[in-house]
Motif scaffolding. Sequence first.
Motif, short mmCIF file in Angstrom:
data_model
loop_
_atom_site.label_atom_id
_atom_site.label_comp_id
_atom_site.label_asym_id
_atom_site.label_seq_id
_atom_site.Cartn_x
_atom_site.Cartn_y
_atom_site.Cartn_z
N TYR A 111 0.82 -1.22 0.00
CA TYR A 111 0.00 0.00 0.00
C TYR A 111 0.85 1.26 0.00
CZ TYR A 111 -3.64 -3.31 1.04
OH TYR A 111 -4.49 -4.37 0.95
N ILE A 112 2.02 1.21 0.61
CA ILE A 112 2.90 2.37 0.63
C ILE A 112 4.34 1.86 0.51
CG2 ILE A 112 2.95 2.47 3.19
CD1 ILE A 112 3.10 5.57 2.87
N SER A 113 5.08 2.49 -0.39
CA SER A 113 6.46 2.06 -0.65
C SER A 113 7.41 3.22 -0.42
CB SER A 113 6.58 1.63 -2.11
OG SER A 113 6.72 0.28 -2.19
N TYR A 114 8.67 2.88 -0.18
CA TYR A 114 9.66 3.90 0.16
C TYR A 114 10.94 3.64 -0.61
CZ TYR A 114 12.98 6.24 3.41
OH TYR A 114 13.96 7.01 3.97
N ILE A 115 11.38 4.63 -1.34
CA ILE A 115 12.66 4.52 -2.05
C ILE A 115 13.63 5.44 -1.31
CG2 ILE A 115 13.84 4.91 -4.25
CD1 ILE A 115 10.97 4.66 -5.55
N PRO A 116 14.52 4.86 -0.48
CA PRO A 116 15.36 5.71 0.36
C PRO A 116 16.45 6.43 -0.42
CG PRO A 116 15.92 3.40 0.69
CD PRO A 116 14.79 3.43 -0.29
N GLN A 117 17.01 7.46 0.22
CA GLN A 117 18.13 8.17 -0.38
C GLN A 117 19.30 7.19 -0.57
OE1 GLN A 117 20.40 11.85 1.18
NE2 GLN A 117 18.29 12.46 1.13
N ASN A 118 20.06 7.38 -1.63
CA ASN A 118 21.15 6.45 -1.96
C ASN A 118 20.66 5.00 -2.00
OD1 ASN A 118 23.18 8.34 -2.20
ND2 ASN A 118 23.42 8.43 0.02
N SER A 119 19.46 4.82 -2.54
CA SER A 119 18.85 3.50 -2.49
C SER A 119 19.63 2.47 -3.28
CB SER A 119 17.41 3.55 -2.97
OG SER A 119 17.37 4.05 -4.28
N MET A 120 20.49 2.95 -4.21
CA MET A 120 21.27 1.98 -4.98
C MET A 120 22.19 1.17 -4.06
SD MET A 120 24.17 4.25 -6.81
CE MET A 120 23.14 5.45 -7.59
N ASN A 121 22.41 1.68 -2.85
CA ASN A 121 23.29 0.96 -1.92
C ASN A 121 22.53 0.11 -0.89
OD1 ASN A 121 25.54 2.12 -3.14
ND2 ASN A 121 25.31 3.98 -1.93
N VAL A 122 21.20 0.03 -1.02
CA VAL A 122 20.45 -0.72 -0.01
C VAL A 122 20.32 -2.20 -0.36
CG1 VAL A 122 19.09 1.29 0.67
CG2 VAL A 122 18.15 -0.30 -1.00
N LEU A 123 20.71 -2.57 -1.58
CA LEU A 123 20.60 -3.99 -1.96
C LEU A 123 21.65 -4.79 -1.20
CD1 LEU A 123 20.22 -3.37 -5.79
CD2 LEU A 123 18.42 -4.16 -4.24
N ASN A 124 21.26 -5.99 -0.78
CA ASN A 124 22.18 -6.86 -0.05
C ASN A 124 23.28 -7.34 -1.00
OD1 ASN A 124 23.46 -8.94 1.27
ND2 ASN A 124 21.59 -9.67 2.28
N PRO A 125 24.56 -7.02 -0.71
CA PRO A 125 25.62 -7.33 -1.68
C PRO A 125 25.86 -8.82 -1.88
CG PRO A 125 26.55 -6.47 0.37
CD PRO A 125 25.06 -6.32 0.48
N ILE A 126 25.42 -9.65 -0.94
CA ILE A 126 25.69 -11.09 -1.11
C ILE A 126 24.46 -11.85 -1.62
CG2 ILE A 126 27.60 -11.17 0.55
CD1 ILE A 126 25.54 -12.44 2.52
N GLN A 127 23.44 -11.11 -2.03
CA GLN A 127 22.26 -11.76 -2.63
C GLN A 127 22.15 -11.35 -4.09
OE1 GLN A 127 18.72 -10.69 -0.49
NE2 GLN A 127 18.79 -12.53 0.74
N ARG A 128 21.84 -12.33 -4.95
CA ARG A 128 21.56 -11.98 -6.33
C ARG A 128 20.26 -11.16 -6.37
NH1 ARG A 128 24.59 -15.30 -10.02
NH2 ARG A 128 25.50 -17.05 -8.91
N ILE A 129 20.09 -10.39 -7.46
CA ILE A 129 18.90 -9.52 -7.58
C ILE A 129 17.62 -10.36 -7.49
CG2 ILE A 129 17.68 -7.88 -9.09
CD1 ILE A 129 20.33 -6.81 -7.89
N ARG A 130 17.67 -11.56 -8.07
CA ARG A 130 16.44 -12.39 -8.08
C ARG A 130 15.98 -12.71 -6.66
NH1 ARG A 130 19.67 -17.05 -10.48
NH2 ARG A 130 20.32 -18.25 -8.66
#
Length: 339
Positions: A111-130
Amino acid sequence: MIKEEMVNRVALAVSDTVLNVANLTGGYSIIINSNFAYVDAVNDVNFYAKNDEVLGIAGESGCGKSTLLKILYGYTKPPLIVKKGNVILKINEQTIDILTLKDRTSIWWRYISYIPQNSMNVLNPIQRIREHFIETIRTHIDVDIDEAYKMAREYVESVGLSKEILNAYPHQLSGGMRQRVVITLALMLKPRVVLADEPTTAVDVVVQRGVLQMLLDKQRELRNTLILVTHDMGVQAMVTNRILIMYAGKGVELGATNDIFEDPLHPYTKALIESLPRIGDKTLRRGLAGQPPDLINPPPGCRFHPRCSYAMDICRREEPPIIKIGKERFVSCWLYVKR
Ligand code: SF4
């Protein structure tokens, strides 16, 4: 002739409101030299967001824009605390106050989503995108891993990304691509409200355009509400329908984007607009003199008074009320109060 009218701070909403924010006050409880201090980052903010619009939130760095967005999302972990106020979200025909929900994660993404500042760095580096996609889908939809992966592939392709990115680790993608992945994740479950905090700040100008276009295309497709925080007034002018101007934790002006740019009312908004470069105009643009106040110890009365060339005695003593001026135009300034 301008019609001036005092308004009830909690009754700003109009009929097609999807999010109504009333008297919202919050900030950071911190320790300085072994003493507790409170950073008054968001103070008595009132505004509303409508269905199918892009609402911009603007103001200089440190004015509380990002803190406001976190509170709207209900992402209030210490040291961020909420002192008072309501964030009313309309879901179907019901309304809920996000700040009183026990499990706020139940409304996140869906219902509500949040795209944080510098969000390109919020992805877990040891998980594939899938894995990011599968986890998000399975948290909200009862499907097995194979079905979630199939949904992710179809969705990624539907937004113009290659399904190959699903096999990549975040570090194998460019910054712009990581930003697109985070935005895609945030929009996947078709939330009614999307909160985007400076989504283009960390990418170059060419990528910026693509990222903004992606956000706007999705907003138009879903006809939902995009609340876009950016200090870039050029972006505000290009993509928003209405703008809330913030100064030192206060909402000082709210109105249609055209009106704000053509006829800014609040002295701070005027200064912001006047400082923008204009094609063909070679006159020197002057920034606003002085510094924003220390939010641990903000000035009394109007927080803008130390920098305001229109400041009167009352401005130094009393906070200005919110005044409604015409249709859906609000300003908080003593200049517009009939006395
Ligand atoms: Fe300036 Fe007074 Fe208006 Fe504040 S209330 S912006 S100090 S005129």
